[in-house]
Design a protein around this motif. Structure first.
Motif, PDB file in Angstrom:
ATOM      1  N   ASP A 124     -45.543 -55.584  -8.272  1.00 33.47           N
ATOM      2  CA  ASP A 124     -45.820 -54.613  -7.202  1.00 33.47           C
ATOM      3  C   ASP A 124     -45.821 -55.244  -5.825  1.00 33.47           C
ATOM      4  O   ASP A 124     -45.508 -54.588  -4.828  1.00 33.47           O
ATOM      5  N   SER A 125     -46.183 -56.519  -5.740  1.00 31.26           N
ATOM      6  CA  SER A 125     -46.278 -57.175  -4.429  1.00 31.26           C
ATOM      7  C   SER A 125     -44.925 -57.272  -3.733  1.00 31.26           C
ATOM      8  O   SER A 125     -44.867 -57.471  -2.519  1.00 31.26           O
ATOM      9  N   PHE A 126     -43.834 -57.112  -4.491  1.00 32.53           N
ATOM     10  CA  PHE A 126     -42.495 -57.270  -3.929  1.00 32.53           C
ATOM     11  C   PHE A 126     -41.857 -55.962  -3.487  1.00 32.53           C
ATOM     12  O   PHE A 126     -40.697 -55.949  -3.078  1.00 32.53           O
ATOM     13  N   TYR A 127     -42.601 -54.858  -3.548  1.00 35.20           N
ATOM     14  CA  TYR A 127     -42.055 -53.637  -2.978  1.00 35.20           C
ATOM     15  C   TYR A 127     -41.990 -53.769  -1.460  1.00 35.20           C
ATOM     16  O   TYR A 127     -42.886 -54.345  -0.837  1.00 35.20           O
ATOM     17  N   PHE A 128     -40.933 -53.237  -0.865  1.00 30.57           N
ATOM     18  CA  PHE A 128     -40.766 -53.343   0.578  1.00 30.57           C
ATOM     19  C   PHE A 128     -41.893 -52.657   1.340  1.00 30.57           C
ATOM     20  O   PHE A 128     -42.094 -52.938   2.528  1.00 30.57           O
ATOM     21  N   THR A 129     -42.629 -51.773   0.697  1.00 30.45           N
ATOM     22  CA  THR A 129     -43.781 -51.153   1.343  1.00 30.45           C
ATOM     23  C   THR A 129     -44.848 -52.178   1.703  1.00 30.45           C
ATOM     24  O   THR A 129     -45.650 -51.956   2.623  1.00 30.45           O
ATOM     25  N   ASN A 130     -44.882 -53.308   1.001  1.00 26.56           N
ATOM     26  CA  ASN A 130     -45.852 -54.386   1.254  1.00 26.56           C
ATOM     27  C   ASN A 130     -45.236 -55.520   2.062  1.00 26.56           C
ATOM     28  O   ASN A 130     -45.819 -56.593   2.173  1.00 26.56           O
ATOM     29  N   ILE A 131     -44.070 -55.288   2.623  1.00 25.98           N
ATOM     30  CA  ILE A 131     -43.335 -56.335   3.331  1.00 25.98           C
ATOM     31  C   ILE A 131     -43.195 -55.955   4.808  1.00 25.98           C
ATOM     32  O   ILE A 131     -42.987 -54.796   5.147  1.00 25.98           O
ATOM     33  N   ALA A 132     -43.305 -56.955   5.674  1.00 23.75           N
ATOM     34  CA  ALA A 132     -43.099 -56.747   7.108  1.00 23.75           C
ATOM     35  C   ALA A 132     -42.171 -57.836   7.628  1.00 23.75           C
ATOM     36  O   ALA A 132     -42.228 -58.979   7.167  1.00 23.75           O
ATOM     37  N   PRO A 133     -41.315 -57.498   8.586  1.00 18.14           N
ATOM     38  CA  PRO A 133     -40.382 -58.499   9.122  1.00 18.14           C
ATOM     39  C   PRO A 133     -41.092 -59.516  10.000  1.00 18.14           C
ATOM     40  O   PRO A 133     -41.884 -59.166  10.881  1.00 18.14           O
ATOM     41  N   GLN A 134     -40.809 -60.773   9.735  1.00 13.70           N
ATOM     42  CA  GLN A 134     -41.403 -61.856  10.510  1.00 13.70           C
ATOM     43  C   GLN A 134     -40.294 -62.811  10.935  1.00 13.70           C
ATOM     44  O   GLN A 134     -39.501 -63.263  10.109  1.00 13.70           O
ATOM     45  N   LEU A 135     -40.236 -63.100  12.234  1.00 13.35           N
ATOM     46  CA  LEU A 135     -39.255 -64.058  12.721  1.00 13.35           C
ATOM     47  C   LEU A 135     -39.524 -65.424  12.123  1.00 13.35           C
ATOM     48  O   LEU A 135     -40.666 -65.778  11.851  1.00 13.35           O
ATOM     49  N   ASP A 136     -38.461 -66.203  11.925  1.00  9.98           N
ATOM     50  CA  ASP A 136     -38.684 -67.525  11.351  1.00  9.98           C
ATOM     51  C   ASP A 136     -39.567 -68.377  12.263  1.00  9.98           C
ATOM     52  O   ASP A 136     -40.286 -69.258  11.791  1.00  9.98           O
ATOM     53  N   ASP A 137     -39.574 -68.094  13.573  1.00 10.94           N
ATOM     54  CA  ASP A 137     -40.490 -68.784  14.485  1.00 10.94           C
ATOM     55  C   ASP A 137     -41.943 -68.541  14.064  1.00 10.94           C
ATOM     56  O   ASP A 137     -42.799 -69.415  14.162  1.00 10.94           O
ATOM     57  N   PHE A 138     -42.205 -67.334  13.600  1.00  4.11           N
ATOM     58  CA  PHE A 138     -43.540 -66.956  13.129  1.00  4.11           C
ATOM     59  C   PHE A 138     -43.939 -67.846  11.951  1.00  4.11           C
ATOM     60  O   PHE A 138     -45.004 -68.440  11.925  1.00  4.11           O
ATOM     61  N   ASN A 139     -43.058 -67.920  10.953  1.00  5.09           N
ATOM     62  CA  ASN A 139     -43.388 -68.683   9.754  1.00  5.09           C
ATOM     63  C   ASN A 139     -43.414 -70.187   9.997  1.00  5.09           C
ATOM     64  O   ASN A 139     -44.102 -70.920   9.295  1.00  5.09           O
ATOM     65  N   GLN A 140     -42.670 -70.652  11.004  1.00  3.53           N
ATOM     66  CA  GLN A 140     -42.602 -72.078  11.250  1.00  3.53           C
ATOM     67  C   GLN A 140     -43.618 -72.545  12.289  1.00  3.53           C
ATOM     68  O   GLN A 140     -43.744 -73.734  12.548  1.00  3.53           O
ATOM     69  N   SER A 141     -44.361 -71.606  12.859  1.00  4.17           N
ATOM     70  CA  SER A 141     -45.367 -71.971  13.853  1.00  4.17           C
ATOM     71  C   SER A 141     -46.393 -72.904  13.259  1.00  4.17           C
ATOM     72  O   SER A 141     -46.795 -72.772  12.109  1.00  4.17           O
ATOM     73  N   SER A 142     -46.858 -73.868  14.046  1.00  8.42           N
ATOM     74  CA  SER A 142     -47.865 -74.814  13.555  1.00  8.42           C
ATOM     75  C   SER A 142     -49.168 -74.106  13.220  1.00  8.42           C
ATOM     76  O   SER A 142     -49.942 -74.561  12.389  1.00  8.42           O
ATOM     77  N   ARG A 143     -49.434 -72.968  13.866  1.00 13.78           N
ATOM     78  CA  ARG A 143     -50.670 -72.234  13.594  1.00 13.78           C
ATOM     79  C   ARG A 143     -50.504 -71.250  12.447  1.00 13.78           C
ATOM     80  O   ARG A 143     -51.466 -70.662  11.989  1.00 13.78           O
ATOM     81  N   GLN A 144     -49.261 -71.022  11.986  1.00 14.97           N
ATOM     82  CA  GLN A 144     -49.036 -70.117  10.878  1.00 14.97           C
ATOM     83  C   GLN A 144     -49.770 -70.605   9.631  1.00 14.97           C
ATOM     84  O   GLN A 144     -50.195 -69.817   8.797  1.00 14.97           O
ATOM     85  N   GLY A 145     -49.959 -71.932   9.507  1.00 17.91           N
ATOM     86  CA  GLY A 145     -50.688 -72.456   8.362  1.00 17.91           C
ATOM     87  C   GLY A 145     -52.104 -71.941   8.301  1.00 17.91           C
ATOM     88  O   GLY A 145     -52.665 -71.747   7.217  1.00 17.91           O
ATOM     89  N   VAL A 146     -52.718 -71.703   9.456  1.00 15.09           N
ATOM     90  CA  VAL A 146     -54.065 -71.131   9.492  1.00 15.09           C
ATOM     91  C   VAL A 146     -54.014 -69.698   8.983  1.00 15.09           C
ATOM     92  O   VAL A 146     -54.825 -69.297   8.139  1.00 15.09           O
ATOM     93  N   TRP A 147     -53.077 -68.919   9.470  1.00 14.74           N
ATOM     94  CA  TRP A 147     -52.973 -67.515   9.073  1.00 14.74           C
ATOM     95  C   TRP A 147     -52.772 -67.395   7.558  1.00 14.74           C
ATOM     96  O   TRP A 147     -53.410 -66.577   6.895  1.00 14.74           O
TER      97      TRP A 147
END
Length: 271
Positions: A124-147
């Motif tokens: 169920d976690s892989f339904y697009f209803t549970n997905i949001a677009p995130q720029l790769d800058d978002f995922n690669q941010s040094s603070r993304q590890g905190v989130w």
């Protein structure tokens, strides 16, 4: 196996005291938004914002003592047939670009209960209803590890009763979000964590943003995680959170954006 057998959704009484999902400001709890109903899944529920084609909020429960390690082999991102296809952003948004498919309710948070129950949550976690677009800058941010480690940090740093938590999260929608392939891409995300500690309900709210100022620039900058109050999160999102969450929010935060510092590491979180 009946795919709906384990879709009991978010449990408001999971922690004991009832905590209802968010509601749009001025409306009752757990009402439908736009034309989207509250949709139940295994261990989580959500409500779609039809015009934005993304979830307005997702609510999920975590049983930290019963979490399993399950792989995702063979599970593909897919649209949920229970929700109009035009109200979900699917592969047409994510192909051949820098956008990542970001889970709102973390997959790892949902994998608990009996084996079949956990496997249902995994799918169920892989339904697009549970997905949001995130720029790769978002995922690669040094603070993304905190989130990404907020829930992990909770169980590592606090004696949480029963290792149980209820979490709410979603995107922050702005009128000036940049439109890509017909979908405005959120540039902020929020999360609210509730748990019991020493028999007292505690709530902590977080915002992932480039800038706390409402007049933030639209240029891509490093995303930062801030702790905010539940009241401030309401102002930011246009949602209304249940009264017990306000009562459980005892964290004192400055309202001066210039003085607030982002969380540089999970250890900076004030539980």
């Amino acid at each position: 196996m009946d795919c709906n057998a384990h879709r009991t959704g978010y449990d408001p009484g999971f922690l004991g005291p009832a905590i209802e999902p968010p509601a749009r400001a001025g409306e009752g709890a757990a009402v439908a938004y736009d034309d989207g109903e509250v949709v139940p899944y295994a261990h989580f529920s959500l409500s779609m914002h039809g015009a934005r084609r993304l979830a307005r909020w997702v609510a999920w429960n975590i049983d930290g003592g019963g979490l399993m390690r399950l792989n995702r082999t063979g599970i593909r991102f897919t649209k949920d047939r229970r929700v109009p296809a035009g109200h979900q952003a699917g592969d047409e948004l994510y192909s051949a670009n820098r956008l990542d498919r970001g889970h709102i309710a973390r997959r790892a948070d949902l994998l608990w209960g009996g084996r079949e129950e956990a496997e249902a949550a995994n799918r169920d976690s892989f339904y697009f209803t549970n997905i949001a677009p995130q720029l790769d800058d978002f995922n690669q941010s040094s603070r993304q590890g905190v989130w990404g480690r907020i829930e992990d940090a909770l169980f590592e740093d606090v004696e949480v009763q029963g290792l149980r938590a209820s979490v709410f999260g979603g995107p922050v929608f702005h009128d000036d979000d940049r439109v890509y392939r017909g979908v405005p891409i959120p540039r902020e995300f929020w999360k609210l964590v509730a748990f019991l500690h020493d028999d007292h309900l505690t709530a902590r709210a977080f915002l992932l943003t480039q800038n706390l100022s409402v007049l933030e620039a639209l240029e891509i900058d490093e995303f930062r995680t801030y702790q905010v109050s539940v009241a401030e999160l309401e102002d930011r999102t246009g949602l209304r959170f249940d009264a017990p969450l306000h009562d459980a929010d005892t964290l004192a935060v400055t309202t001066d954006d210039a003085l607030r510092r982002p969380l540089d590491a999970p250890a900076d979180i004030q539980w």
